[in-house]
Every structure is written in C-alpha cells, then in structure tokens.
Motif scaffolding. Structure first.
Motif, PDB file in Angstrom:
ATOM      1  N   GLY A   1       0.818  -1.212   0.000  1.00 23.73           N
ATOM      2  CA  GLY A   1       0.000   0.000   0.000  1.00 23.73           C
ATOM      3  C   GLY A   1       0.849   1.259   0.000  1.00 23.73           C
ATOM      4  N   ARG A   2       1.896   1.264   0.831  1.00 25.27           N
ATOM      5  CA  ARG A   2       2.784   2.433   0.896  1.00 25.27           C
ATOM      6  C   ARG A   2       3.482   2.654  -0.439  1.00 25.27           C
ATOM      7  NH1 ARG A   2       8.010   2.807   1.617  1.00 25.27           N
ATOM      8  NH2 ARG A   2       8.222   0.654   2.275  1.00 25.27           N
ATOM      9  N   LEU A   3       3.970   1.569  -1.050  1.00 23.62           N
ATOM     10  CA  LEU A   3       4.662   1.695  -2.328  1.00 23.62           C
ATOM     11  C   LEU A   3       3.712   2.149  -3.434  1.00 23.62           C
ATOM     12  CD1 LEU A   3       6.947  -1.454  -2.135  1.00 23.62           C
ATOM     13  CD2 LEU A   3       7.633   0.940  -1.900  1.00 23.62           C
ATOM     14  N   LYS A   4       2.459   1.721  -3.366  1.00 23.07           N
ATOM     15  CA  LYS A   4       1.484   2.160  -4.364  1.00 23.07           C
ATOM     16  C   LYS A   4       1.228   3.661  -4.238  1.00 23.07           C
ATOM     17  CE  LYS A   4      -3.107   1.282  -6.225  1.00 23.07           C
ATOM     18  NZ  LYS A   4      -2.983   2.460  -7.008  1.00 23.07           N
ATOM     19  N   VAL A   5       1.106   4.133  -3.001  1.00 25.71           N
ATOM     20  CA  VAL A   5       0.903   5.568  -2.785  1.00 25.71           C
ATOM     21  C   VAL A   5       2.097   6.352  -3.309  1.00 25.71           C
ATOM     22  CG1 VAL A   5       0.715   7.360  -1.007  1.00 25.71           C
ATOM     23  CG2 VAL A   5      -0.679   5.295  -0.859  1.00 25.71           C
ATOM     24  N   GLU A   6       3.314   5.881  -3.008  1.00 28.30           N
ATOM     25  CA  GLU A   6       4.512   6.560  -3.499  1.00 28.30           C
ATOM     26  C   GLU A   6       4.548   6.551  -5.023  1.00 28.30           C
ATOM     27  OE1 GLU A   6       7.991   4.824  -1.795  1.00 28.30           O
ATOM     28  OE2 GLU A   6       7.443   5.382   0.250  1.00 28.30           O
ATOM     29  N   ASN A   7       4.246   5.428  -5.625  1.00 20.47           N
ATOM     30  CA  ASN A   7       4.259   5.313  -7.079  1.00 20.47           C
ATOM     31  C   ASN A   7       3.240   6.265  -7.708  1.00 20.47           C
ATOM     32  OD1 ASN A   7       5.043   4.263  -9.573  1.00 20.47           O
ATOM     33  ND2 ASN A   7       3.436   2.718  -9.520  1.00 20.47           N
ATOM     34  N   ASP A   8       2.041   6.318  -7.145  1.00 10.50           N
ATOM     35  CA  ASP A   8       1.019   7.232  -7.661  1.00 10.50           C
ATOM     36  C   ASP A   8       1.462   8.680  -7.529  1.00 10.50           C
ATOM     37  OD1 ASP A   8      -0.534   5.042  -8.259  1.00 10.50           O
ATOM     38  OD2 ASP A   8      -1.848   5.263  -6.503  1.00 10.50           O
TER      39      ASP A   8
ATOM     40  N   TYR B   1       3.524  13.541 -10.161  1.00 14.10           N
ATOM     41  CA  TYR B   1       4.540  14.582 -10.191  1.00 14.10           C
ATOM     42  C   TYR B   1       5.263  14.585 -11.534  1.00 14.10           C
ATOM     43  CZ  TYR B   1       8.579  17.412  -8.977  1.00 14.10           C
ATOM     44  OH  TYR B   1       9.544  18.377  -8.964  1.00 14.10           O
ATOM     45  N   ALA B   2       5.523  13.406 -12.073  1.00 12.78           N
ATOM     46  CA  ALA B   2       6.235  13.320 -13.355  1.00 12.78           C
ATOM     47  C   ALA B   2       5.414  13.936 -14.478  1.00 12.78           C
ATOM     48  CB  ALA B   2       6.560  11.861 -13.674  1.00 12.78           C
ATOM     49  N   ARG B   3       4.118  13.854 -14.375  1.00  4.55           N
ATOM     50  CA  ARG B   3       3.268  14.456 -15.412  1.00  4.55           C
ATOM     51  C   ARG B   3       3.233  15.974 -15.318  1.00  4.55           C
ATOM     52  NH1 ARG B   3      -1.457  10.176 -14.468  1.00  4.55           N
ATOM     53  NH2 ARG B   3      -0.581   8.452 -15.665  1.00  4.55           N
TER      54      ARG B   3
END
Length: 81
Positions: free
Chosen positions: A39-46, A51-53
């Motif tokens: 869950g934490r990694l998914k939040v970071e990835n999102d 941010y990249a966009r």
C-alpha cells in the motif's frame, strides 16, 4: 479437562504439522506487514507518477541525470536513465 485438551489440539493442529513451525499469528503478521508495504509503495508510485506528469520532459531529464554526469564512463554503469 480432556475436552479442553482436545479443543486446544483441534485449534492448533495445523501448527503441529507445519514444517517451518511458524504459528498462524506470525504468518498473518507477515502478510499484514507486506500488505502495508504494498500500500505504501502504491501511494509513493502514484505520487511520483502524478509529479512526473506535472514537470516538463527537460526537467525530468535534468533530475534523472544529476547522479550520472557522463553515461560513457564505466564508473556510471549503474545510471540507467
């Protein structure tokens, strides 16, 4: 007294035959820990995807090359961007 032992045996029979001898609570704790990590990694990835966009391509290239001044150098072989 025997019925209490029987109930205890029936409740914990799976642990008796477990090869790794890990209790159900330990396994459930590990599963919970892994779900929290996912869950934490998914939040970071999102967050980073969003941010990249928001930043331009030139800014992204500049940020990715901060640690890789020269891609031709063997010392920077780990620079994959």
């Amino acid at each position: 007294m025997i019925s209490a032992w029987k109930r205890q045996l029936l409740d914990n029979a799976a642990e008796l035959f477990d090869k790794n001898n890990k209790s159900r609570k330990q396994i459930e704790g590990q599963v919970d820990k892994l779900y929290r990590q996912v869950g934490r990694l998914k939040v970071e990835n999102d967050f980073f995807r969003t941010y990249a966009r928001l930043v331009s391509v030139q800014q992204r290239k500049k940020m990715s090359n901060l640690n890789c001044p020269s891609r031709a150098s063997p010392a920077n072989a780990n620079c994959w961007v």
